[in-house]
Motif scaffolding. Structure first.
Motif: not given
Length: 864
Positions: A114, A378, A90, A421-422, A418-419
């Motif tokens: 990740s 998160d 991660e 999507k997360r 990535h950010h």
């Protein structure tokens, strides 16, 4: 079925470089997992705590070392012929080569992304345990080599970076770890996020949920798309929408899985429950689930319509900058967030909970996650979703002239994707911002030649190549994601210059930094949205005692004290600002703490008093947001934080809490005469006062305004001429209402004026404000002044009163006492004839201590 196997056992570490210090040259067990080298070295007592005393210097070598982490405890994995095994990292900090059973499987140079590595064949049929080795290299050394390889584009003179070395710009690593003006240089290294195996036959590998809310909020269309790995034999996926409050499914749909494993569809929902910031409504959430046999992937959905409004204003130049949530124009009051630790694996969900619920208790409706840190855990965004706190999210660039070589931009693109999507699905997140202060730095012409008329580029041969990132790459990533969250190029940004007060957002640093303007000048720096401003102060005495272990160094002019204040020029700024405004004491340390915290609180009061007043209704939203730099601290230091690292709120926290209440009454003394031209040294006369009120409700509110005045020295009541002592008023909805203008103050240099705002129907006290003559250094206290406190309600409250007007009363317990005593209000002004009740929790047998301005002058024997 998807099985997750956490690889958190059997880890050990060692120094892999030769720094001739003999530290951790053979493997030692880690302190925890995930981890970084500083945590493990502290655990084994191989370094002193870099947060304490001047230990930062003793730990700098750790930043430059290479470190290897390994585990040999990965047991055999049962893999049937149809099952896959994926190794998930991660987050790896930062330059690392990864080996599985001595086979190289990954090189990474980005802390913020990740990785998923298919290791099925490496583990299938293996009977003995597997080993995983992470060989980390020194990030500063690698960054310097990248700077040499890519090339640093700047003019020959000046500097193009604030804080740390310019090498930090060339590595995708948390920038604050090179040191900032609020913390030391602790450049960490290691597996900072979880590592695990996912074993599965089929899995939902991706889920994206985008919402489109009707303009009248009557319906929402939820677009769902994603992917299924190893989808052989699967032709359908179930997508379900559930009300999290009632756990009742409200929509369910089967979507086809394509031959490539992708799926896509839409769900429409009439009359959805909406998610609001806590200042305006509830935080209703739905659960979106994508379901195949053996695996479900899910995420929360908060239905809300978000826009940034920029329209012309009726009486001011430029345009507004307003966050509109569910068609409500929101005044965003809050603060900026820095990472909660340098050693990030130490930050737990419980600690995020404490910080963010504390911010909410202070009526802070927006948190700006600053670009020099990380896109947070998160858990951070989950808490903001639940609590109704809006999040302004910077992309991770700050205060520097970043490169834009093709490979660097490609790395940034992957990181941004990535950010989004997360964390991009969180309803609390309401803006993606390109960077922190890069455009402002360019405008200050440090060593960047920028042609703002060139809006098409290419910019790779200019001294501001990163425009390619902020004006092309990042907005394209945001747009391609389909998100409803807007993108903003930079903070600050807009207008003829990045820090134009008439367009976009601004960072106000001509108070404290820059010109070191008086904090009374905050009004002249009014802008459409102040996304950063602040004023320094010391942390609590208890926190300073923890930071400075030698009693002989516990004073405001010691070497250790200076090291714990990274703000440039603080030694000059404190005496100047305090000397301009009030009589102060540098020693003992407890008095310096009080005086600096008093200074910060008064500056916050001035800023919020004038800026929130400017939220005047449709077409007159001259200021629609105020975010203090900063909410939190990262170490026991003297900074701009409203709350110190040990979660002790400073007086400024309570000032902002009261300033952001639903109902606020405000006052400003206005100049009525200037000194005769032939004399100097006399301040202008401020013989009148304006009074206004803010109503944060969505409907009009009927209130009772009451005014009183008192002589400061005698405490006697003073009659105000030409105005009713009590008058009924109607406050307009969601804006400021002007109540009185030009009210004369009798003997204004020696009189305080108090305004009370009560609900007309219930009689509830909504707000109060005490207006003092300034500068406060001219005040003379009566030797008869008495301030008393009384603990009531079984230790759950304290009642304060005074026989004379008194400024800045602070309640506290001793520095040696427990740190779990919490006051729900503090730093209050008192006038005769009233009792102020302050709630308190955690109070057992501790005695309440009380401070107020010039209390030291009432000590017998004191002489000015």
């Amino acid at each position: 079925m998807v099985r997750r196997i956490d690889l958190d056992q059997g880890w050990e570490f060692k120094q892999a470089s030769s720094l001739e210090n003999g530290t951790a040259t053979s493997y030692l067990p880690v302190a925890q997992f995930p981890t970084v080298a500083h945590i493990d070295l502290l655990h084994h007592k191989l370094i002193p705590d870099p947060y304490i005393d001047i230990n930062e210097l003793k730990c700098l070598w750790v930043n430059d070392a290479d470190w290897t982490y390994r585990t040999q405890s990965i047991g055999p994995v049962d893999l049937a012929p149809s099952r896959r095994a994926v190794l998930v990292f991660e987050g790896l900090d930062t330059i690392v080569d990864v080996y599985l059973n001595d086979r190289h499987i990954l090189f990474s140079k980005n802390m913020h992304i990740s990785h998923q590595i298919d290791v099925t064949e490496a583990l299938r049929d293996r009977k003995e345990p597997s080993s995983l080795e992470l060989r980390f290299r020194s990030a500063p050394a690698y960054a310097r080599s990248e700077r040499d390889r890519i090339g640093y584009k700047r003019n020959a003179t000046g500097r193009a970076v604030n804080y740390g070395g310019s090498e930090r710009l060339f590595l995708r690593k948390a920038q604050y770890q090179w040191g900032w003006d609020w913390g030391p240089a602790v450049n960490t290294c290691g597996p900072w996020k979880p590592v695990y195996l996912e074993v599965y036959e089929s899995r939902v590998s991706d889920l994206s949920v985008i919402q489109d809310v009707a303009a009248d909020l009557s319906s929402v269309t939820v677009s769902v798309k994603g992917g299924v790995e190893n989808a052989e034999g699967l032709d359908k996926i179930i997508v379900q929408l559930t009300d999290r409050d009632t756990t009742t499914p409200v929509a369910k749909q089967e979507l086809a899985i394509s031959s490539t494993g992708s799926f896509e569809g839409k769900i429409s929902l009439d009359k959805p429950k909406l998610w609001y910031p806590f200042t305006y409504g509830k935080q209703d959430l739905y659960l979106v689930e994508a379901i195949i046999p053996g695996h479900t992937r899910s995420q929360n959905l908060g239905v809300r319509r978000v826009r940034i409004l920029q329209h012309p204003l009726k009486s001011q130049p430029g345009t507004s900058f307003i966050f509109e949530i569910n068609n409500i124009r929101v005044f965003c009051g809050g603060s900026c967030w820095i990472p909660a630790d340098f050693m990030l694996p130490r930050v737990t969900a419980e600690r995020y909970e404490k910080w963010l619920t504390l911010a909410k208790s202070g009526n802070q409706s927006m948190i700006r996650v600053w670009g020099g840190g990380i896109v947070e855990s998160d858990a951070f965004y989950d808490i903001c979703d639940r609590e109704g706190i809006l999040v302004w999210q910077d992309f991770l660039f700050a205060c520097g002239n970043y490169p834009a070589s093709a490979d660097f931009v490609a790395n940034v693109k992957v990181e941004a994707e990535h950010h989004i999507k997360r964390v991009g699905h969180h309803p609390s997140l309401v803006v993606w911002c390109g960077n922190n202060e890069d455009y402002m730095c360019a405008d200050e012409d440090r060593c960047w030649d920028v042609d703002w008329s060139d809006t098409t580029g290419p910019w790779d041969n200019t001294t501001f190549p990163a425009r390619e990132i902020y004006e092309r790459t990042l907005p394209a990533v945001v747009a391609d994601s389909g998100t409803e969250v807007p993108y903003w190029t930079s903070s600050p940004y807009g207008g003829e210059s990045a820090n134009d007060p008439t367009v976009g957002d601004t960072h106000c640093w001509d108070v404290w930094h820059g010109k070191m303007s008086p904090y009374q000048d905050f009004k002249t720096y009014t802008s459409r949205f102040i996304s950063e401003f602040g004023f320094e102060s010391a942390p609590s005495l208890r926190t300073l005692h923890r930071a400075i272990t030698s009693p002989s160094e516990r004073h405001a002019q010691s070497r250790t004290f200076d090291v714990h204040d990274k703000g440039p020029g603080h030694q000059r700024r404190y005496p100047m600002y305090m000397g301009e405004n009030y009589r102060f004491r540098m020693n003992p340390l407890k008095d310096f703490v009080y005086c600096t915290q008093f200074l910060q609180a008064e500056a916050m009061a001035y800023a919020y008093n004038c800026w929130r007043r400017e939220f005047r209704g449709p077409g007159e939203e001259n200021c629609a947001g105020v975010l203090v730099w900063q909410l939190n601290d990262i170490w026991p230091g003297t900074t701009w934080a409203l709350v110190d690292v040990d979660l002790n709120p400073k007086p400024a926290f309570y000032i902002t809490k009261r300033a952001l209440e639903k109902a606020v009454v405000g006052m400003e003394r206005v100049i009525t005469a200037k000194p005769h031209y032939i004399v100097t040294g006399y301040p202008p006369e401020k013989g009148q006062v304006d009074v206004w009120a803010v109503n944060g409700e969505l409907g009009e509110r009927k209130v009772l305004l009451e005014l009183k005045a008192f002589d400061i020295k005698s405490g006697n009541s003073v009659e105000l001429q030409g105005v009713q002592a009590k008058q009924e008023c109607v406050l307009k909805a969601n804006q400021t209402t002007e109540l009185l203008a030009g009210l004369d103050i009798p003997n204004y240099n020696n009189t305080v004026v108090v305004a009370y705002l009560d609900d007309l129907a219930s009689g509830e006290r909504l707000a109060r404000w005490v207006s003092w003559p300034e500068p406060l250094k001219y005040l003379q206290l009566s030797p008869e002044l008495k301030v008393t406190s009384k603990v009531v309600d079984g230790g759950c409250a304290v009642i304060l009163n005074a026989n004379r007007p008194v400024k800045g009363v602070v309640l506290q317990t001793s520095a040696e006492g427990p740190d779990d005593v919490v006051f729900d209000n503090n730093f209050v002004d008192l006038v005769p004839g009233e009792e102020i009740k302050i709630g308190v929790s955690g109070l057992k047998n501790e005695s309440i201590q009380m401070r107020f301005l010039y209390d030291w002058e009432l000590v017998p024997g004191f002489q000015l």
